[in-house]
Design an enzyme around this catalytic site. Structure first.
Site, PDB file in Angstrom:
ATOM      1  N   TYR A   1       0.855  -1.194   0.000  1.00  0.00           N
ATOM      2  CA  TYR A   1       0.000   0.000   0.000  1.00  0.00           C
ATOM      3  C   TYR A   1       0.883   1.235   0.000  1.00  0.00           C
ATOM      4  O   TYR A   1       1.758   1.382   0.849  1.00  0.00           O
ATOM      5  CB  TYR A   1      -0.921   0.015   1.231  1.00  0.00           C
ATOM      6  CG  TYR A   1      -1.801   1.251   1.264  1.00  0.00           C
ATOM      7  CD1 TYR A   1      -2.777   1.447   0.295  1.00  0.00           C
ATOM      8  CD2 TYR A   1      -1.650   2.227   2.247  1.00  0.00           C
ATOM      9  CE1 TYR A   1      -3.571   2.584   0.291  1.00  0.00           C
ATOM     10  CE2 TYR A   1      -2.450   3.366   2.262  1.00  0.00           C
ATOM     11  CZ  TYR A   1      -3.401   3.538   1.271  1.00  0.00           C
ATOM     12  OH  TYR A   1      -4.188   4.668   1.275  1.00  0.00           O
TER      13      TYR A   1
ATOM     14  N   LYS B   1       3.723  10.366   8.037  1.00  0.00           N
ATOM     15  CA  LYS B   1       3.362   9.905   9.383  1.00  0.00           C
ATOM     16  C   LYS B   1       4.188  10.542  10.493  1.00  0.00           C
ATOM     17  O   LYS B   1       3.970  11.701  10.814  1.00  0.00           O
ATOM     18  CB  LYS B   1       3.419   8.378   9.438  1.00  0.00           C
ATOM     19  CG  LYS B   1       2.419   7.746   8.430  1.00  0.00           C
ATOM     20  CD  LYS B   1       1.989   6.386   8.846  1.00  0.00           C
ATOM     21  CE  LYS B   1       1.208   5.658   7.780  1.00  0.00           C
ATOM     22  NZ  LYS B   1      -0.223   5.831   7.847  1.00  0.00           N
TER      23      LYS B   1
ATOM     24  N   ASP C   1       9.597   2.925   0.191  1.00  0.00           N
ATOM     25  CA  ASP C   1       8.499   3.653   0.824  1.00  0.00           C
ATOM     26  C   ASP C   1       8.626   3.423   2.328  1.00  0.00           C
ATOM     27  O   ASP C   1       8.249   2.369   2.848  1.00  0.00           O
ATOM     28  CB  ASP C   1       7.156   3.154   0.285  1.00  0.00           C
ATOM     29  CG  ASP C   1       5.986   3.953   0.861  1.00  0.00           C
ATOM     30  OD1 ASP C   1       6.204   4.690   1.854  1.00  0.00           O
ATOM     31  OD2 ASP C   1       4.870   3.838   0.333  1.00  0.00           O
TER      32      ASP C   1
HETATM   33  N1  PMP Z   1       2.858   4.554   1.915  1.00  0.00           N
HETATM   34  C1  PMP Z   1       2.698   3.714   2.948  1.00  0.00           C
HETATM   35  C2  PMP Z   1       3.687   2.598   3.147  1.00  0.00           C
HETATM   36  C3  PMP Z   1       1.627   3.880   3.825  1.00  0.00           C
HETATM   37  O1  PMP Z   1       1.465   3.021   4.838  1.00  0.00           O
HETATM   38  C4  PMP Z   1       0.737   4.962   3.614  1.00  0.00           C
HETATM   39  C5  PMP Z   1      -0.427   5.242   4.554  1.00  0.00           C
HETATM   40  N2  PMP Z   1      -0.726   4.310   5.475  1.00  0.00           N
HETATM   41  C6  PMP Z   1       0.950   5.806   2.538  1.00  0.00           C
HETATM   42  C7  PMP Z   1       2.027   5.582   1.710  1.00  0.00           C
HETATM   43  C8  PMP Z   1       0.031   6.959   2.265  1.00  0.00           C
HETATM   44  O2  PMP Z   1       0.199   7.934   3.222  1.00  0.00           O
HETATM   45  P1  PMP Z   1      -0.951   9.023   3.492  1.00  0.00           P
HETATM   46  O3  PMP Z   1      -2.084   8.297   4.170  1.00  0.00           O
HETATM   47  O4  PMP Z   1      -0.302  10.051   4.350  1.00  0.00           O
HETATM   48  O5  PMP Z   1      -1.345   9.562   2.151  1.00  0.00           O
END
Ligand code: PMP
Length: 459
Positions: A163, A294, A267
């Site tokens: 994700y 985050k 990521d």
């Molecule tokens: N990449 C990863 C690995 C994530 O876990 C998330 C959100 N949980 C995102 C991207 C997207 O981040 P955001 O919710 O701040 O758009």
């Protein structure tokens, strides 16, 4: 016949849990109903919903949150792992309240942006230059754009079950049904668009590979390697089940991407919290680009992407044909000062401490499964914990996705009734606001929740 008995049992336990939940959360239900009149489904974040309705949370302090009915929960979700210090951390609150009367966002530079940038480039060895945005989704979108511009290629490779936010090109094979022939097989998954509304021709630009299976990735790269701009991977798959990448896999990804002239994007939106310099420090690998979000915003909206100078310099507006990266709230001062405060209080000592709390939680859950006779596997790394209702090892998305959804939901409800707040998918994270006492309290609650739903799980 045995199936009927199991089904009856499941139904009666579910009915029991649901009626307890409804009895104790009347205000949440009323607020949810009221919200439904203006927000589809009563919420503005799909992931926050779970049947029959989610709690409404009114406040948080440290590692505890309080719902609309005045009930307190130990918060093991931490706004999906982002609240590294729990709620209302003093340094973060002080930094934000000092800044508020002095302005929140300017269409100009502010020294706090460079300061947070410095913290990140000092901590993460592969990051020479960094840019801020407002979410992990935007960070991923910009990193992919940078990779495409740098390589002159369009294809990206992502992992099945990975994700990376809600940008179209990564809303692919996020949670495909493993039984659906359209999703291919475990070793040769076929990419499927993850949501209605994502254009079908997205698949012309995205390839999907199985996590932790380098032979399969090799086959893919051998076929299309010279068309690939980047491989994007989470060093610890978060939403896909808190599954760490195996070292040979992630090392091979680095070697192959260099050979093929495509970029490797880590990521680390979730995994950055697991080591002082992110999980790339643990694996001793330098990706070309890394995305963050985050924890680096101290509880406020943020995203960031950074990496090798040659790639990031594409965003220098003084250069000809520079890449554009705009956003009204990019680098807004509140997210910056909150992020600085949060990061200044999250050094190697704190990282180590909450990682050990995660170890304690994992060990406690594993022992609870063993003693209860319920089949369970506990995954994760450091302050990340994943619980899977299966006795099979969980190494990739499909291992995690074959678990009975219904049983998982019941265990989640039982945990809420025990005063424990974790993700409905049974993902947990620790925070610096916790100590061993809270971990032990959670393990005890987990045991009680497990014994309440055991007849269903063992059936
Ligand atoms: N990449 C990863 C690995 C994530 O876990 C998330 C959100 N949980 C995102 C991207 C997207 O981040 P955001 O919710 O701040 O758009």
């Amino acid at each position: 016949m045995a199936v009927d008995v199991a089904t009856d049992l499941q139904t009666s336990i579910a009915a029991d849990l649901l009626s307890d939940y409804r009895d104790r959360t009347e205000r949440s239900r009323a607020l949810h109903e009221a919200a439904r009149r203006v927000l589809p489904g009563g919420d503005t974040r799909t992931i926050a919903f779970h049947p029959p309705y989610p709690l409404t949370i009114l406040e948080g302090q440290g590692c505890r949150i309080v719902d609309a009915d005045g009930r307190t929960y130990l918060d093991f979700l931490n706004n999906y792992t982002s609240l590294i210090h729990g709620h209302g951390h003093r340094a973060v609150t002080d930094a934000v309240t000092a800044q508020l009367p002095r302005g929140t966002a300017f269409p100009a530079s502010h020294p706090a942006q460079a300061r947070l940038g410095e913290i990140m480039t000092e901590r993460v060895a592969s990051v020479d230059l960094i840019r801020f945005c407002n979410s992990g989704t935007e960070a991923v979108m910009n990193a992919i754009r940078a990779a495409r511009a740098f390589t002159g290629r369009d294809l990206i490779v992502k992992m099945e079950g990975g994700y990376h936010g809600t940008y179209d090109d990564v809303e692919v094979s996020v949670h495909p049904d493993p039984a659906d022939p359209a999703a291919g097989t475990a070793s040769s998954p076929i990419g499927v668009v993850g949501a209605a509304g994502v254009p079908a021709n997205t698949m012309a630009n995205v390839l999907v590979a199985p996590f932790n299976d380098i032979d399969a990735v090799d086959r893919l790269l051998a076929e299309r390697g010279d068309e690939i701009a980047a491989v994007i991977v989470e060093p610890v798959m978060g939403a896909g089940g808190m599954i760490p990448a195996e070292e040979p896999f992630i090392e091979a990804l680095r070697v192959r991407t260099i050979e093929l002239g495509c970029l490797l994007i880590f990521d680390e939106v979730m995994s950055f919290r697991l080591q002082g310099g992110g999980m790339q420090e643990h694996y001793r690998i330098r990706p070309d680009l890394t995305t963050f979000a985050k924890i680096i915003g101290g509880g406020f909206p943020i995203g960031a992407f950074g990496g090798r100078a040659a790639i990031m310099e594409q965003f220098d507006p003084a250069r000809r044909a520079a890449l554009s990266q705009s956003g009204t709230f990019n680098g807004n001062v509140i997210s910056m000062v909150a992020g600085i405060a949060a990061m200044e209080h999250y050094g190697v000592v704190e990282v180590g401490r909450i990682n050990r709390l995660g170890d304690r939680l994992r060990n406690g859950f594993a022992a609870a499964f063993e003693q209860s006779g319920v089949e369970g596997t506990v995954t994760g790394y450091g302050s990340f914990v994943g619980v899977h209702l299966t006795d099979r090892p969980v190494r990739d998305y499909r291992d995690a996705a074959t678990v009975d959804d219904n049983a998982r939901r019941l265990l989640h409800l039982a945990l809420l009734l025990e005063g424990i707040f974790c993700a409905p998918r049974l993902a947990w994270s620790t925070s610096t606001a916790m100590g061993e006492a809270e971990i032990d309290q959670a393990i005890l609650a987990f045991r009680r929740a497990l014994s309440r739903v055991r007849p269903v799980l063992a059936a």
